[in-house]
Design a protein around this motif. Structure first.
Motif, PDB file in Angstrom:
ATOM      1  N   GLU A  69      70.568  48.860  39.790  1.00 58.59           N
ATOM      2  CA  GLU A  69      70.871  50.290  39.650  1.00 58.59           C
ATOM      3  C   GLU A  69      69.729  51.047  38.990  1.00 58.59           C
ATOM      4  N   THR A  70      69.086  50.418  38.027  1.00 53.02           N
ATOM      5  CA  THR A  70      67.972  51.067  37.338  1.00 53.02           C
ATOM      6  C   THR A  70      66.825  51.342  38.296  1.00 53.02           C
ATOM      7  N   PHE A  71      66.491  50.361  39.121  1.00 49.49           N
ATOM      8  CA  PHE A  71      65.370  50.533  40.047  1.00 49.49           C
ATOM      9  C   PHE A  71      65.740  51.407  41.235  1.00 49.49           C
ATOM     10  N   ALA A  72      67.002  51.449  41.604  1.00 53.73           N
ATOM     11  CA  ALA A  72      67.423  52.350  42.678  1.00 53.73           C
ATOM     12  C   ALA A  72      67.327  53.808  42.228  1.00 53.73           C
ATOM     13  N   ALA A  73      67.489  54.037  40.931  1.00 53.28           N
ATOM     14  CA  ALA A  73      67.413  55.402  40.402  1.00 53.28           C
ATOM     15  C   ALA A  73      65.988  55.822  40.082  1.00 53.28           C
ATOM     16  N   GLY A  74      65.017  54.921  40.249  1.00 52.57           N
ATOM     17  CA  GLY A  74      63.623  55.245  39.947  1.00 52.57           C
ATOM     18  C   GLY A  74      63.051  56.276  40.905  1.00 52.57           C
ATOM     19  N   ARG A  75      61.969  56.893  40.477  1.00 49.97           N
ATOM     20  CA  ARG A  75      61.333  57.932  41.279  1.00 49.97           C
ATOM     21  C   ARG A  75      60.061  57.379  41.915  1.00 49.97           C
ATOM     22  N   THR A  76      59.934  57.510  43.223  1.00 50.70           N
ATOM     23  CA  THR A  76      58.769  56.997  43.942  1.00 50.70           C
ATOM     24  C   THR A  76      57.591  57.945  43.777  1.00 50.70           C
ATOM     25  N   VAL A  77      56.449  57.364  43.407  1.00 51.87           N
ATOM     26  CA  VAL A  77      55.211  58.124  43.231  1.00 51.87           C
ATOM     27  C   VAL A  77      54.186  57.541  44.187  1.00 51.87           C
ATOM     28  N   ARG A  78      53.701  58.354  45.119  1.00 55.84           N
ATOM     29  CA  ARG A  78      52.728  57.882  46.111  1.00 55.84           C
ATOM     30  C   ARG A  78      51.314  58.070  45.565  1.00 55.84           C
ATOM     31  N   ARG A  79      50.511  57.013  45.724  1.00 59.31           N
ATOM     32  CA  ARG A  79      49.103  57.068  45.314  1.00 59.31           C
ATOM     33  C   ARG A  79      48.287  56.296  46.339  1.00 59.31           C
ATOM     34  N   GLY A  80      47.341  56.954  46.953  1.00 57.12           N
ATOM     35  CA  GLY A  80      46.471  56.256  47.899  1.00 57.12           C
ATOM     36  C   GLY A  80      47.264  55.570  48.989  1.00 57.12           C
ATOM     37  N   GLN A  81      47.015  54.261  49.172  1.00 60.76           N
ATOM     38  CA  GLN A  81      47.688  53.519  50.220  1.00 60.76           C
ATOM     39  C   GLN A  81      49.091  53.085  49.835  1.00 60.76           C
TER      40      GLN A  81
END
Length: 131
Positions: A69-81
């Motif tokens: 649940e903790t990782f499902a609620a995380g926010r995706t941050v795109r960097r490079g590839q």
């Protein structure tokens, strides 16, 4: 002098200058646990760590419900590839997640998996050293 007297009277009237004999009640209210010998340790505070995407993908499918649940609620941050997932959780959750994804660092794992595990392990270690 009059301003200092007024401040002193205001503090006395509010009871702000009274300190109880037993400070354990105040420490418990502040989120601190009494360790003994005059030392106090802060409760497991939440902190934000950027988890490599490969590690986060594996942890989203884990059997541990709290970590999942903790990782499902995380926010995706795109960097490079690639991408990272910014996760806000107590240090104990991060350490448990690190134990769960130890397979990425196992012999025979892909180089990308080993690097993702190593990066997350370094970030967790640094956070525990500063906490």
């Amino acid at each position: 002098m009059r301003l200092a007297d007024a401040a002193r009277r205001a503090l006395d009237g509010a009871g702000a200058r009274k300190v109880p004999e037993d400070l354990s009640a105040l420490l418990a209210d502040a989120g601190l646990a009494d360790v003994g010998e005059g030392q106090a340790v802060a409760a497991d505070a939440s902190l934000a760590l950027d988890v490599p995407g490969l590690t986060a993908e594996q942890l989203r499918d884990t059997e541990d419900q709290t970590v999942r649940e903790t990782f499902a609620a995380g926010r995706t941050v795109r960097r490079g590839q690639g991408c990272s997932v910014r996760v806000m959780a107590p240090l104990s959750i991060h350490q448990a997640a690190l134990d769960l994804c130890a397979g990425l660092a196992a012999e025979g794992a892909a180089p990308a998996g080993r690097k993702a595990y190593r990066v997350y392990a370094d970030r967790t270690t640094t956070a525990s050293a500063t906490a």
